[in-house]
Design a protein around this motif. Structure first.
Motif, PDB file in Angstrom:
ATOM      1  N   MET A   1       0.843  -1.192   0.000  1.00 19.28           N
ATOM      2  CA  MET A   1       0.000   0.000   0.000  1.00 19.28           C
ATOM      3  C   MET A   1       0.872   1.232   0.000  1.00 19.28           C
ATOM      4  N   LEU A   2       0.405   2.295  -0.674  1.00 15.58           N
ATOM      5  CA  LEU A   2       1.179   3.514  -0.781  1.00 15.58           C
ATOM      6  C   LEU A   2       1.558   4.077   0.567  1.00 15.58           C
ATOM      7  N   SER A   3       0.621   4.044   1.525  1.00 13.74           N
ATOM      8  CA  SER A   3       0.883   4.671   2.813  1.00 13.74           C
ATOM      9  C   SER A   3       2.064   4.043   3.528  1.00 13.74           C
ATOM     10  N   ALA A   4       2.326   2.759   3.260  1.00  8.51           N
ATOM     11  CA  ALA A   4       3.435   2.094   3.920  1.00  8.51           C
ATOM     12  C   ALA A   4       4.774   2.681   3.494  1.00  8.51           C
ATOM     13  N   LEU A   5       4.836   3.272   2.301  1.00  4.17           N
ATOM     14  CA  LEU A   5       6.095   3.827   1.813  1.00  4.17           C
ATOM     15  C   LEU A   5       6.513   5.055   2.588  1.00  4.17           C
ATOM     16  N   VAL A   6       5.523   5.756   3.168  1.00  3.81           N
ATOM     17  CA  VAL A   6       5.850   6.988   3.878  1.00  3.81           C
ATOM     18  C   VAL A   6       5.561   6.907   5.368  1.00  3.81           C
ATOM     19  N   ALA A   7       4.901   5.855   5.815  1.00  2.87           N
ATOM     20  CA  ALA A   7       4.519   5.766   7.226  1.00  2.87           C
ATOM     21  C   ALA A   7       5.722   5.740   8.146  1.00  2.87           C
ATOM     22  N   ALA A   8       6.817   5.140   7.691  1.00  2.00           N
ATOM     23  CA  ALA A   8       7.985   4.995   8.551  1.00  2.00           C
ATOM     24  C   ALA A   8       8.594   6.337   8.935  1.00  2.00           C
ATOM     25  N   LEU A   9       8.279   7.380   8.192  1.00  2.00           N
ATOM     26  CA  LEU A   9       8.829   8.688   8.520  1.00  2.00           C
ATOM     27  C   LEU A   9       8.210   9.266   9.786  1.00  2.00           C
ATOM     28  N   ARG A 153      -4.198   7.661  13.334  1.00  2.00           N
ATOM     29  CA  ARG A 153      -4.863   7.089  12.157  1.00  2.00           C
ATOM     30  C   ARG A 153      -4.182   7.540  10.862  1.00  2.00           C
ATOM     31  N   ALA A 154      -2.886   7.811  10.971  1.00  2.00           N
ATOM     32  CA  ALA A 154      -2.163   8.327   9.812  1.00  2.00           C
ATOM     33  C   ALA A 154      -2.220   7.376   8.627  1.00  2.00           C
ATOM     34  N   GLU A 155      -2.052   6.094   8.857  1.00  2.22           N
ATOM     35  CA  GLU A 155      -2.039   5.146   7.743  1.00  2.22           C
ATOM     36  C   GLU A 155      -3.372   5.133   7.015  1.00  2.22           C
ATOM     37  N   PHE A 156      -4.472   5.139   7.776  1.00  2.39           N
ATOM     38  CA  PHE A 156      -5.791   5.152   7.162  1.00  2.39           C
ATOM     39  C   PHE A 156      -5.982   6.395   6.297  1.00  2.39           C
ATOM     40  N   PHE A 157      -5.621   7.560   6.826  1.00  2.00           N
ATOM     41  CA  PHE A 157      -5.870   8.786   6.076  1.00  2.00           C
ATOM     42  C   PHE A 157      -4.893   8.971   4.919  1.00  2.00           C
ATOM     43  N   ARG A 158      -3.688   8.400   5.002  1.00  2.00           N
ATOM     44  CA  ARG A 158      -2.811   8.427   3.834  1.00  2.00           C
ATOM     45  C   ARG A 158      -3.400   7.599   2.703  1.00  2.00           C
ATOM     46  N   SER A 159      -3.986   6.471   3.081  1.00  2.00           N
ATOM     47  CA  SER A 159      -4.645   5.659   2.065  1.00  2.00           C
ATOM     48  C   SER A 159      -5.816   6.410   1.446  1.00  2.00           C
ATOM     49  N   LEU A 161      -6.132   9.650   1.261  1.00  2.00           N
ATOM     50  CA  LEU A 161      -5.567  10.712   0.441  1.00  2.00           C
ATOM     51  C   LEU A 161      -5.164  10.181  -0.928  1.00  2.00           C
ATOM     52  N   GLU A 162      -4.540   9.028  -0.949  1.00  2.00           N
ATOM     53  CA  GLU A 162      -4.211   8.379  -2.225  1.00  2.00           C
ATOM     54  C   GLU A 162      -5.468   8.143  -3.056  1.00  2.00           C
ATOM     55  N   GLN A 163      -6.509   7.592  -2.411  1.00  2.00           N
ATOM     56  CA  GLN A 163      -7.748   7.295  -3.118  1.00  2.00           C
ATOM     57  C   GLN A 163      -8.428   8.575  -3.603  1.00  2.00           C
ATOM     58  N   PHE A 164      -8.333   9.626  -2.824  1.00  2.00           N
ATOM     59  CA  PHE A 164      -8.940  10.893  -3.226  1.00  2.00           C
ATOM     60  C   PHE A 164      -8.283  11.452  -4.486  1.00  2.00           C
ATOM     61  N   LEU A 165      -6.967  11.434  -4.535  1.00  2.00           N
ATOM     62  CA  LEU A 165      -6.274  11.958  -5.717  1.00  2.00           C
ATOM     63  C   LEU A 165      -6.591  11.119  -6.955  1.00  2.00           C
ATOM     64  N   LEU A 166      -6.686   9.815  -6.783  1.00  2.00           N
ATOM     65  CA  LEU A 166      -7.075   8.954  -7.899  1.00  2.00           C
ATOM     66  C   LEU A 166      -8.504   9.245  -8.329  1.00  2.00           C
ATOM     67  N   MET A 167      -9.398   9.410  -7.371  1.00  2.00           N
ATOM     68  CA  MET A 167     -10.799   9.700  -7.663  1.00  2.00           C
ATOM     69  C   MET A 167     -10.935  11.020  -8.408  1.00  2.00           C
ATOM     70  N   ALA A 168     -10.214  12.050  -7.941  1.00  2.00           N
ATOM     71  CA  ALA A 168     -10.288  13.357  -8.598  1.00  2.00           C
ATOM     72  C   ALA A 168      -9.799  13.262 -10.046  1.00  2.00           C
ATOM     73  N   ARG A 169      -8.707  12.541 -10.261  1.00  2.00           N
ATOM     74  CA  ARG A 169      -8.195  12.384 -11.619  1.00  2.00           C
ATOM     75  C   ARG A 169      -9.182  11.638 -12.502  1.00  2.00           C
ATOM     76  N   GLU A 170      -9.780  10.583 -11.980  1.00  2.00           N
ATOM     77  CA  GLU A 170     -10.726   9.783 -12.760  1.00  2.00           C
ATOM     78  C   GLU A 170     -11.968  10.573 -13.156  1.00  2.00           C
ATOM     79  N   ASN A 171     -12.343  11.539 -12.311  1.00  2.00           N
ATOM     80  CA  ASN A 171     -13.575  12.289 -12.557  1.00  2.00           C
ATOM     81  C   ASN A 171     -13.316  13.697 -13.090  1.00  2.00           C
ATOM     82  N   GLY A 172     -12.067  13.982 -13.431  1.00  2.00           N
ATOM     83  CA  GLY A 172     -11.745  15.278 -14.003  1.00  2.00           C
ATOM     84  C   GLY A 172     -11.950  16.434 -13.054  1.00  2.00           C
TER      85      GLY A 172
END
Length: 333
Positions: A1-9, A153-159, A161-172
């Motif tokens: 999951m994307l959030s795992a790449l940055v959670a360690a920080l 709840r950082a991991e949940f909200f990073r996920s 955030l990822e989904q939101f950016l994908l959703m925004a792109r998909e819907n223009g």
């Protein structure tokens, strides 16, 4: 999951004092730069473009205050006080108007997904009072604040955030132009971004999903959400129960139906219901008043997948019942 790449920080809560220096834009934060790089690597987002968007938002102290659990002792939780927020003349009248105005769409959603109109209307009524209060926070800023400055709840909200950016792109959509709740929930039904991508439907046939502007999309999406979580068409939701003795063990078992009505009856629970139907004992506590007990069936549990609270599910159920009882019956010529 994307959030795992940055959670360690890790993440540090923002200082929320009046004298604190304003926090830097998100684009200047190490964690956010790592997140942007991951979005580029995994999803092809342009680094410079995403950086410019994060440069326009800062951690939101109001969001961070709002997300913190209320310091209310368990003994002060009140079902009657909670119920009055949603079972009142204004919200019932608003639900009747909403049902009349969107009767055809509600009937179509019920036919496709098996969820009765009154339940769809009640969820929208509880969530946003029929679209009247969808939230005024910039969703990108709210989600980023929680993703990078709310460690519990950082991991949940990073996920999300990822989904939101994908959703925004998909819907223009411009991520900076989408408003929602302090927790990042969007639109008439208050879907989190992951739920919108997974469950929302284009119910008005315009080839896009818009949960803020399209009531039809909102109605269809609520119905599909419940159907996907296991809604049983024409099955009951809950019935009152009587418990003469100590119910603590049955309450501790949780709100997922695991015992049959017959098995619960063997432990002293009395209710009028199909003896073979699985149920869970629900307690609705009000200080200085007798506890209300109910049996919640599978459909009650499905409502708690929308919001994992027995108070919430019961408010939806009782508002739905109030609307159904007041809905005039139409007759065919």
């Amino acid at each position: 999951m994307l959030s795992a790449l940055v959670a360690a920080l890790g993440a540090l809560l923002l200082p929320l004092t009046a004298n604190a220096e304003p926090p830097p834009p998100f684009s200047e934060q190490t964690e956010v730069r790592a997140f942007i790089a991951a979005m580029h690597e995994q999803h092809g987002f342009d680094v410079a473009h995403l950086t410019r968007q994060f440069a326009q938002i800062r951690p939101n102290a109001i969001v961070l205050r709002a997300i913190r659990p209320a310091a209310v002792p368990e003994k002060q939780r009140s079902w009657q006080r909670y119920r009055e927020r949603f079972l009142n003349p204004r919200r019932i009248a608003g639900g009747q108007r909403f049902w009349r105005e969107h009767a055809a769409v509600l009937a179509r959603a019920a036919a496709i997904y098996g969820v009765p109109p009154e339940v769809i209307v009640a969820i929208i009524g509880v969530e946003t009072e029929y679209g009247g209060n969808m939230g005024s926070f910039t969703v990108l800023e709210a989600l980023a604040s929680l993703a990078f400055h709310y460690p519990p709840r950082a991991e949940f909200f990073r996920s999300e955030l990822e989904q939101f950016l994908l959703m925004a792109r998909e819907n223009g959509l411009s991520p900076l132009g989408v408003k929602g709740s302090y927790a990042g929930a969007i639109g008439i039904p208050q879907f989190m971004p992951s739920s919108q991508r997974r469950y929302a439907v284009d119910f008005d046939g315009d080839d896009r999903i818009d949960l803020r502007a399209s009531t039809s999309d909102a109605i269809g999406s609520v119905a599909r959400y419940l159907q996907q979580y296991g809604w049983q068409k024409d099955a009951p939701i809950a019935v009152p129960a009587q418990v003469p003795g100590d119910a603590s063990a049955l309450i501790a078992a949780g709100i997922k139906p695991t015992l049959s009505v017959r098995e619960l009856a063997a432990q002293g629970v009395r209710a009028t219901a199909d003896a073979d139907r699985p149920a869970a004992l629900i307690d609705l506590v009000t200080p200085e008043a007798a506890t209300e007990y109910w049996l919640g069936f599978d459909n009650f549990y499905v409502i708690t997948r929308y919001n994992r609270s027995s108070f919430y599910a019961m408010a939806v159920f009782q508002l739905a019942e109030a609307l159904r009882e007041r809905q005039p019956q139409t007759t065919l010529p």
